[in-house]
Write a protein that holds these residues in place. Sequence first.
Motif: not given
Length: 402
Positions: A139-168
């Motif tokens: 797979l292609d390499f995506i640069p500048n990825v911001h590392p996150m772990s299981m204890h991190d929280s994602i603000p609701a507004d910034q989780l919306v694209p992911f919710v739309r993605g899995v629904a789509t």
Amino acid sequence: MSLYEAADGILETHVTWEDVEKTMQESLGTHAKFGENRRVTNISDMKGFMSKIALIETDWISSQLAFAALSKVMKFDGEDGFSEEKLKKLGVLTRDVHNREVETYKLLVKFDNKDIPYTKVYGLKAFSDENDLKGFLILDFIPNVHPMSMHDSIPADQLVPFVRGVATFSALAETLSPEEKKFAGGPEYLELFFGEVFDDEQMERQFDTLRSSFGDQHLQIVDNSIEILRHYNKLVKKYTRISEILGFKLVLNHGDLWQTNMLHSLGEDGKLKLEAIIDWQAVSTLPPGMDLSRLLMGCLSAEDRRVRGDEMLKIYYETFKEVLGKELFSFEELQNSYSLYFPMMAMALLPLVISFLDNSQISNEEKSEAREKTVLKLVAMMEDLIDVHDYNMENFGEFLKI
């Protein structure tokens, strides 16, 4: 020779430089070679538990080596991790889920929908039989990825694209024929997960881990939560028949929605931008609330989940209906399936988050600060678990009978 034994290929797997080079040449229509100065970096620390993730361009190599290492961290089957007998048995599962991800990437390429960001595919190699040791994705390499772990929280507004993605993704999958969807796992998802990874003995070890993580603090709520989780653990087989018993519609779920399976970049404004949804190994046919219970519990802060959880469910529901062009399930059905899967996902999440934090590659000062926030998040999750259980018993008491 097996998937859990170290070999002399890339990152100690059975996949060689020649395997990857040949696949890249075929994909790109070239005779170019990697050259003598080729290098590989292991970027799978606490991320790809059924894979080794190697940075070449980016190559994902299916292997049980990472899972064997994780089993020691999580003390699966005791201090030494999974036994050789267990790892041999899991070899069948490793091949199955890798091949499932191969087929899912073919679908992602076919859909090529802007709302489902995915990494560009250069090559896919499925396992052909039980003796094949060379399954991989290039797979292609995506640069500048911001590392996150299981204890991190994602603000609701910034989780919306992911919710739309899995629904789509789930909605587009409804346009496929049964033959095209047969690669996916079925509603026995929880039986496999709790049977192969978290059996009864391991579950009790996880509960002990949960108790020790809090010590004398919050003792009552921890004990109450464990009793509730024990109740649901006895219902795992019944969940396989949840659609048959309660009439819930089944759709393709991603099956493993957590922070490291979404690649984000971080803008100058400090906001996350979704770059790709990854790790499609657990795609299964389940009620839509399964994916969302795992996602909202693990990725949102307690405040965001409590205040904006229904909003996230609504976004999923509206997106699914818009993409499919009709209503497949009601919003109430989505809410109910979310509530019924909430305790099941809590059973997987609660004991793991602290262990992941303790084994993360961050400074002790960062761990101490993160632990405070994480404890508050987990206490809120247990408080909500008790409330959700009461709701489930009131509305689905017959289904929840042991």
